[in-house]
Scaffold this active site. Structure first.
Site, PDB file in Angstrom:
ATOM      1  N   GLU A   1      -0.627   7.071  -2.851  1.00 57.45           N
ATOM      2  CA  GLU A   1       0.279   6.504  -1.847  1.00 57.45           C
ATOM      3  C   GLU A   1       0.027   4.999  -1.713  1.00 57.45           C
ATOM      4  O   GLU A   1       0.944   4.192  -1.795  1.00 57.45           O
ATOM      5  CB  GLU A   1       0.043   7.208  -0.510  1.00 57.45           C
ATOM      6  N   HIS A   2      -1.238   4.631  -1.486  1.00 61.39           N
ATOM      7  CA  HIS A   2      -1.631   3.224  -1.368  1.00 61.39           C
ATOM      8  C   HIS A   2      -2.641   2.897  -2.466  1.00 61.39           C
ATOM      9  O   HIS A   2      -3.590   3.652  -2.671  1.00 61.39           O
ATOM     10  CB  HIS A   2      -2.308   2.937  -0.022  1.00 61.39           C
TER      11      HIS A   2
END
Length: 432
Positions: free
Chosen positions: A330-331
């Site tokens: 996601e990040h």
């Protein structure tokens, strides 16, 4: 001492260990599914009456009439005016940056004309009405209001309906202030699966929407999954994730805090560090052990890091990028010298944070890009929430007489090959 997993890419069993680390299945709780199915049926069948009963049961027993679930506009405007100057300016600055970024995403209609006069194109149209779900109570997140509402507004959505539960009548002033900043059209104090159902099916009081966006608990997620197809939804998000690629030159305390920033979300969140420097991994482990007890959510962080976190030694940064693409986080933080040279090596990530000073938390609140990102490896085929999620594309076709003759003959041949004679004759009728 916190027991965070240590892996090395040179080990024979590394791939199997990595697969085990990444394995996460969103289990379907049969009791939640049963409850949600019942709630959806109640709202669809009985509308406002069921919505009032369920709101009394789960959120606010003091509500007497269905009309009370809608907040008057002056109440959320008042919430904005009542904020202290520092909080208001922070919200407004974040909103301004988010709006400026998303305005770059705005798609435009286009067309072109061929030599025989045939015109082909694409028309961009914003959705008519969108529902924004915002968790309520003390754990509410005004940043989620900004990240979901602003792209919809930039896209040109005509009406934005916000729903947020008020447990025991408790309203979060920051959430209401964010609604005012985003110029939300209507706010209803309802939550849970019943709010999702009301938005999806519509009631006398709550209008039916075209799409539902925003985070929620397991009941909200299950309800969104069930109503998908009746309405659009943003995504089915899993636990939050961060992957940090570091060359070993960043302050280890910074890296520890970056890992904490995702681990504090919940016990299922995942925080992973990839680094070619073993000694640096040891220093980060020391920072984690030293700093964790300074944080209010240390128990959640500890559980997250021990269950799903990892410090991974890699051969070099090139291998780190390969592993990052396998994870599709996601990040992704590139905490390295000259991070730009590694960006093209990253094919799969929701958001990439370049350089030692670019912590993921800035993206959560005020950098500008959206913080609603694909999780659980879905960054391999999904994108962050954006203006494009609130716009539709419609094909435009207009043929001239010459075009009807030229294209009609081609269409007739292909239609007959598929055994669809009516298609063929329809095309032929324009040029015979």
């Amino acid at each position: 001492m916190i027991k965070i997993r240590r892996l090395s890419s040179v080990d024979d069993h590394f791939q199997a260990e990595l697969d085990q680390l990444l394995s996460f299945e969103v289990s379907v709780d049969s009791e939640i599914e049963r409850t949600v199915t019942q709630i959806l049926h109640q709202i669809r069948t009985h509308g406002d009456r069921a919505l009032l009963e369920l709101t009394r049961q789960f959120d606010n027993p003091d509500i007497d009439r269905i009309e009370e679930i809608e907040l008057p506009r002056d109440e959320w405007q008042s919430a904005l005016m009542s904020l202290d100057k520092v909080q208001r300016e922070a919200l407004e600055q974040a909103a301004s940056r988010i709006r400026a970024y998303h305005e770059k995403q705005l798609a435009q209609s286009w067309d072109y004309v061929e030599l025989d006069g045939t015109r082909l194109g694409q028309k961009i149209t914003a959705l008519d009405r969108v529902g924004l779900y915002v968790p309520g109570g003390k754990a509410a997140y005004p940043s989620s209001v900004l990240m979901n509402a602003i792209p919809a507004r930039v896209a040109g959505v005509r009406e934005l309906i916000m729903v947020t539960p008020t447990p025991k009548g408790e309203k979060n002033p920051l959430v209401l202030a964010a609604a005012a900043i985003c110029e939300v059209d209507r706010v209803f104090t309802i939550g849970g699966a019943q709010a999702v159902a009301a938005l999806a099916y519509g009631t006398t009081t709550v209008p039916k929407v075209d799409k539902i966006v925003g985070p929620g608990n397991a009941y909200v997620a299950a309800a969104k999954r069930h109503v998908f197809g009746t309405v659009g939804i943003d995504m089915l998000a899993g636990p939050s994730e961060i992957l940090v690629i570091c060359d070993g030159k960043t302050n280890p305390d910074w890296i520890a805090m970056d890992l904490f920033s995702q681990a504090e979300h919940d016990e299922q969140a995942q925080s992973i560090l990839l680094c070619p420097d073993k000694a640096f991994l040891d220093r980060v482990a020391d920072s984690i052990s030293r700093l964790i007890d300074t944080l209010p959510r240390r128990d959640v962080i500890r559980s997250s890091l021990e269950n799903r976190g990892a410090l991974i030694h890699v051969r070099d940064l090139e291998e780190a990028c390969m592993i990052a693409n396998r994870i599709a986080p996601e990040h992704l933080e590139l905490s390295v010298d000259e991070p730009e040279q590694w960006v093209d090596s990253i094919r799969h990530a929701g958001a990439i944070f370049l350089g030692r000073y670019t912590c993921e938390a800035l993206g959560d609140y005020c950098a500008g890009p959206n913080h609603v990102l694909p999780t659980s490896g879905t960054a391999r085929f999904s994108s962050p929430l954006g203006v494009y999620d609130f716009q539709k594309r419609t094909s435009l076709i207009q043929v001239s007489a010459a075009g009807a003759s030229r294209l009609g003959e081609t269409a007739s041949i292909l239609a007959k090959g598929e055994g669809l004679d009516a298609h063929a004759r329809s095309a032929e009728s324009r040029y015979q």
